[in-house]
Design a protein around this motif. Structure first.
Motif: not given
Length: 295
Positions: A191-192, A166-169, A172-179
């Motif tokens: 993404x999840x 869950x933490x990895x998901x 990933x959400x934080x990163x791809x919301x940004x990039x």
């Protein structure tokens, strides 16, 4: 579609999958990304256009060989202090050529995204007879002033990796919301799903630092890229916070005759809304160049 493993030499095994028939089109994944970062429907779209599509895990990711040496920390990367075992992009390019050998492919169309673009570029430069066409997506040359990540991206990358699925998901959400592609809708569920699939196949995060070390250790490849003779298409989004669009411009300038296509609204991912354009660009580049070669 069945996952297989190929022994590509030098103690490296690569996990790979294939779709369709026709001329081989090899998809090379980016930093810390597994083969499914090229989504199955995307691969099927290329296969439906008449390509034998091959996607694989680079070394240190997914089902491929993970190296055992201690990954470099950010300080070591910035100071360029490497373990004697630290590999570079030429080693990863040799892995890709080794996969072609195992599959008995004299050559192939290479399509790489981000670090995968760097690997594909390196194959085209060092092994020109193995590359029918080159497509470099959201990538760069390694030149210091081109394609640099935004400071905010560096700060996100420096965060601790997730210790649970869950933490990895969430990461990933934080990163791809940004990039990700701010000109297209953000698909958090997708993404999840991809992040969860990645965790299930390989929860290790050490390979990301080793791959980042390979990129930094390889340095500026501008002069090397001047030797690329394969017909080259460069694709970049105008909203990329991981590899600034100047990276695409630099790549197109470094390779004689390369064509640059900019996709408005695209960031550092493959948004579903851009798939029709991306599929058409990749397919037409490979198909037209093959037609020209046999004319």
């Amino acid at each position: 579609m069945t996952e297989r493993v190929a022994e590509v030499g030098r103690g490296i095994s690569l996990a790979y999958e294939e779709f369709g028939t026709g001329e081989a089109l090899v998809l090379v994944a980016g930093l810390g990304q597994q083969m499914h970062s090229w989504p199955t429907p995307f691969c099927e779209g290329l296969a439906e256009r008449g390509h034998r599509v091959i996607r694989f895990d680079n070394r240190d990711e997914g089902g491929s060989t993970h190296l055992g040496f201690r990954p470099p920390g950010m300080g070591a990367i910035l100071r360029r202090r490497w373990s004697p075992e630290q590999y570079d992009l030429t080693d990863m390019a040799a892995d890709t050529v080794g996969l072609l050998d195992v599959l008995d492919l004299a050559d192939a169309h290479l399509v790489g995204a981000s670090m995968g673009g760097m690997i594909a570029q390196t194959v085209a430069a060092l092994h020109p007879g193995r590359v029918r066409t080159l497509t470099s997506i959201m990538s760069t040359t390694g030149a210091r002033r081109a394609g640099r990540p935004a400071l905010s991206t560096w700060l996100l990358m420096a965060g601790r990796p997730g210790r649970t699925r869950e933490a990895a998901q969430d990461r990933a959400v934080r990163m791809f919301r940004h990039i990700g592609s701010h000109g297209y809708p953000f698909d958090e569920a997708w993404v999840r799903e991809l992040a969860g699939q990645g965790w299930d196949r390989d929860p290790s995060s050490a390979g990301v630092a080793r791959q980042l070390g390979a990129i930094v250790r390889s340095g500026d490849r501008t002069r090397l890229l001047a030797s690329v003779t394969a017909p080259t298409l460069v694709i970049h989004g105008d909203r990329d916070r991981m590899v600034h669009p100047t990276g695409g411009v630099a790549t197109a300038r470094a390779i004689d005759g390369a064509r640059l296509e900019t996709i408005p609204g695209m960031g550092h991912d493959l948004p579903r809304g851009a798939w029709p354009r991306l599929l058409d660009l990749i397919d037409s580049h490979a198909t037209q160049r093959s037609t020209d070669a046999t004319a």
